[in-house]
Scaffold this motif. Sequence first.
Motif, PDB file in Angstrom:
ATOM      1  N   UNK A  52      -2.334  -4.057  -0.893  1.00  0.00           N
ATOM      2  CA  UNK A  52      -2.110  -4.917   0.268  1.00  0.00           C
ATOM      3  C   UNK A  52      -0.690  -5.471   0.200  1.00  0.00           C
ATOM      4  N   UNK A  53       0.010  -5.460   1.306  1.00  0.00           N
ATOM      5  CA  UNK A  53       1.435  -5.821   1.293  1.00  0.00           C
ATOM      6  C   UNK A  53       1.669  -7.268   0.880  1.00  0.00           C
ATOM      7  N   UNK A  54       0.693  -8.146   1.135  1.00  0.00           N
ATOM      8  CA  UNK A  54       0.899  -9.566   0.816  1.00  0.00           C
ATOM      9  C   UNK A  54       0.727  -9.856  -0.680  1.00  0.00           C
ATOM     10  N   UNK A  55       0.224  -8.881  -1.414  1.00  0.00           N
ATOM     11  CA  UNK A  55       0.034  -9.069  -2.860  1.00  0.00           C
ATOM     12  C   UNK A  55       1.272  -8.584  -3.604  1.00  0.00           C
ATOM     13  N   UNK A  56       1.811  -9.435  -4.433  1.00  0.00           N
ATOM     14  CA  UNK A  56       2.996  -9.062  -5.205  1.00  0.00           C
ATOM     15  C   UNK A  56       2.640  -8.206  -6.409  1.00  0.00           C
ATOM     16  N   UNK A  57       1.436  -8.401  -6.926  1.00  0.00           N
ATOM     17  CA  UNK A  57       1.039  -7.666  -8.121  1.00  0.00           C
ATOM     18  C   UNK A  57       0.756  -6.213  -7.764  1.00  0.00           C
ATOM     19  N   UNK A  59      -0.975  -2.674  -7.807  1.00  0.00           N
ATOM     20  CA  UNK A  59      -2.351  -2.231  -8.026  1.00  0.00           C
ATOM     21  C   UNK A  59      -2.419  -1.230  -9.177  1.00  0.00           C
ATOM     22  N   UNK A  60      -3.528  -1.260  -9.877  1.00  0.00           N
ATOM     23  CA  UNK A  60      -3.773  -0.344 -11.001  1.00  0.00           C
ATOM     24  C   UNK A  60      -5.222   0.112 -10.960  1.00  0.00           C
ATOM     25  N   UNK A  61      -5.422   1.403 -11.178  1.00  0.00           N
ATOM     26  CA  UNK A  61      -6.767   1.969 -11.285  1.00  0.00           C
ATOM     27  C   UNK A  61      -6.755   2.956 -12.448  1.00  0.00           C
ATOM     28  N   UNK A  62      -7.185   2.476 -13.608  1.00  0.00           N
ATOM     29  CA  UNK A  62      -7.241   3.319 -14.808  1.00  0.00           C
ATOM     30  C   UNK A  62      -5.862   3.936 -15.084  1.00  0.00           C
ATOM     31  N   UNK A  63      -5.729   5.264 -15.025  1.00  0.00           N
ATOM     32  CA  UNK A  63      -4.454   5.914 -15.351  1.00  0.00           C
ATOM     33  C   UNK A  63      -3.454   5.875 -14.188  1.00  0.00           C
ATOM     34  N   UNK A  64      -3.867   5.356 -13.063  1.00  0.00           N
ATOM     35  CA  UNK A  64      -3.022   5.363 -11.875  1.00  0.00           C
ATOM     36  C   UNK A  64      -2.493   3.950 -11.612  1.00  0.00           C
ATOM     37  N   UNK A  65      -1.215   3.852 -11.372  1.00  0.00           N
ATOM     38  CA  UNK A  65      -0.633   2.563 -11.023  1.00  0.00           C
ATOM     39  C   UNK A  65       0.474   2.789  -9.993  1.00  0.00           C
ATOM     40  N   UNK A  66       0.804   1.713  -9.287  1.00  0.00           N
ATOM     41  CA  UNK A  66       1.858   1.838  -8.285  1.00  0.00           C
ATOM     42  C   UNK A  66       2.998   0.904  -8.627  1.00  0.00           C
ATOM     43  N   UNK A  67       4.177   1.258  -8.097  1.00  0.00           N
ATOM     44  CA  UNK A  67       5.333   0.373  -8.132  1.00  0.00           C
ATOM     45  C   UNK A  67       5.658   0.051  -6.672  1.00  0.00           C
ATOM     46  N   UNK A  68       5.213  -1.128  -6.236  1.00  0.00           N
ATOM     47  CA  UNK A  68       5.375  -1.542  -4.852  1.00  0.00           C
ATOM     48  C   UNK A  68       6.609  -2.416  -4.740  1.00  0.00           C
ATOM     49  N   UNK A  69       7.604  -1.927  -4.049  1.00  0.00           N
ATOM     50  CA  UNK A  69       8.846  -2.670  -3.825  1.00  0.00           C
ATOM     51  C   UNK A  69       8.950  -2.952  -2.325  1.00  0.00           C
ATOM     52  N   UNK A  70       8.469  -4.139  -1.917  1.00  0.00           N
ATOM     53  CA  UNK A  70       8.351  -4.433  -0.496  1.00  0.00           C
ATOM     54  C   UNK A  70       9.712  -4.464   0.199  1.00  0.00           C
ATOM     55  N   UNK A  73      10.862  -1.099   0.673  1.00  0.00           N
ATOM     56  CA  UNK A  73       9.860  -0.280   1.384  1.00  0.00           C
ATOM     57  C   UNK A  73       9.573   0.992   0.606  1.00  0.00           C
ATOM     58  N   UNK A  74       9.240   0.774  -0.661  1.00  0.00           N
ATOM     59  CA  UNK A  74       8.964   1.874  -1.565  1.00  0.00           C
ATOM     60  C   UNK A  74       7.608   1.664  -2.217  1.00  0.00           C
ATOM     61  N   UNK A  75       6.878   2.760  -2.403  1.00  0.00           N
ATOM     62  CA  UNK A  75       5.503   2.669  -2.933  1.00  0.00           C
ATOM     63  C   UNK A  75       5.237   3.918  -3.774  1.00  0.00           C
ATOM     64  N   UNK A  76       5.691   3.904  -5.010  1.00  0.00           N
ATOM     65  CA  UNK A  76       5.543   5.091  -5.849  1.00  0.00           C
ATOM     66  C   UNK A  76       4.260   5.034  -6.656  1.00  0.00           C
ATOM     67  N   UNK A  77       3.751   6.193  -6.994  1.00  0.00           N
ATOM     68  CA  UNK A  77       2.515   6.336  -7.766  1.00  0.00           C
ATOM     69  C   UNK A  77       2.842   6.891  -9.137  1.00  0.00           C
ATOM     70  N   UNK A  78       2.390   6.201 -10.175  1.00  0.00           N
ATOM     71  CA  UNK A  78       2.573   6.680 -11.538  1.00  0.00           C
ATOM     72  C   UNK A  78       1.226   7.130 -12.088  1.00  0.00           C
ATOM     73  N   UNK A  79       1.214   8.350 -12.604  1.00  0.00           N
ATOM     74  CA  UNK A  79       0.017   8.892 -13.235  1.00  0.00           C
ATOM     75  C   UNK A  79       0.315   9.033 -14.719  1.00  0.00           C
ATOM     76  N   UNK A  80      -0.421   8.305 -15.525  1.00  0.00           N
ATOM     77  CA  UNK A  80      -0.238   8.348 -16.972  1.00  0.00           C
ATOM     78  C   UNK A  80      -1.243   9.303 -17.600  1.00  0.00           C
ATOM     79  N   UNK A  81      -0.867   9.862 -18.763  1.00  0.00           N
ATOM     80  CA  UNK A  81      -1.788  10.752 -19.483  1.00  0.00           C
ATOM     81  C   UNK A  81      -2.375  11.791 -18.521  1.00  0.00           C
TER      82      UNK A  81
END
Lengths: 115, 113
Positions: A52-57, A59-70, A73-81
């Motif tokens: 959600x754009x209003x959340x600064x933190x 989001x993370x779901x297990x091995x998946x996390x995002x780098x949200x730079x409002x 206007x960037x929203x990258x997805x990091x997949x670990x392992x």
Amino acid sequence: AQTVTQSQPEMSVQEAETVTLSCTYDTSENNYYLFWYKQPPSRQMILVIRQEAYKQQNATENRFSVNFQKAAKSFSLKISDSQLGDTAMYFCAFMSGYNNNDMRFGAGTRLTVKP
Amino acid sequence: NAGVTQTPKFRILKIGQSMTLQCTQDMNHNYMYWYRQDPGMGLKLIYYSVGAGITDKGEVPNGYNVSRSTTEDFPLRLELAAPSQTSVYFCASSTAGLSYEQYFGPGTRLTVT
């Protein structure tokens, strides 16, 4: 109109390593939602992660996390392992918080995880 | 629990023919959607419904019609098929709007020749 850009048509990663998929979007709105969806060879779309754009933190779901730079206007997805089952098309999507029928998808990034 | 089911999986139409793509969900979701995915592109919203009897246009509604007589079913009608409608069509549902997780069907690959 909102636009979503995924600048990497294809990427590959070795099993167990980390990979980052890029997504940028263009909007003048302040209230919106961002998503990453996965489409494996079976073709069925599956939600990976939601922000959600209003959340600064980020989001993370297990091995998946995002780098949200409002501001950027960037929203990258990091997949670990990375796992072989992560091989799929990945779509970034934007949804307006003001308009119920305004959802835009990027063109997708094809990710291949190599053994 | 079948989730979202779509029929048929594949179809070839001749120009000018009509057909209905079926979509059924068994999760009691109020919101349902139809998307099309053209080769190398992301999904585009065709129509959506917020409940039985209520439908509205998405980004690319021209050439299509929908109806929603029950919570479970949301058929998509193509009238006078054109080659530009060659695409993969996905139906999806969610509990409360696009901002929530959508559950997708397996898609229908349609070719118009």
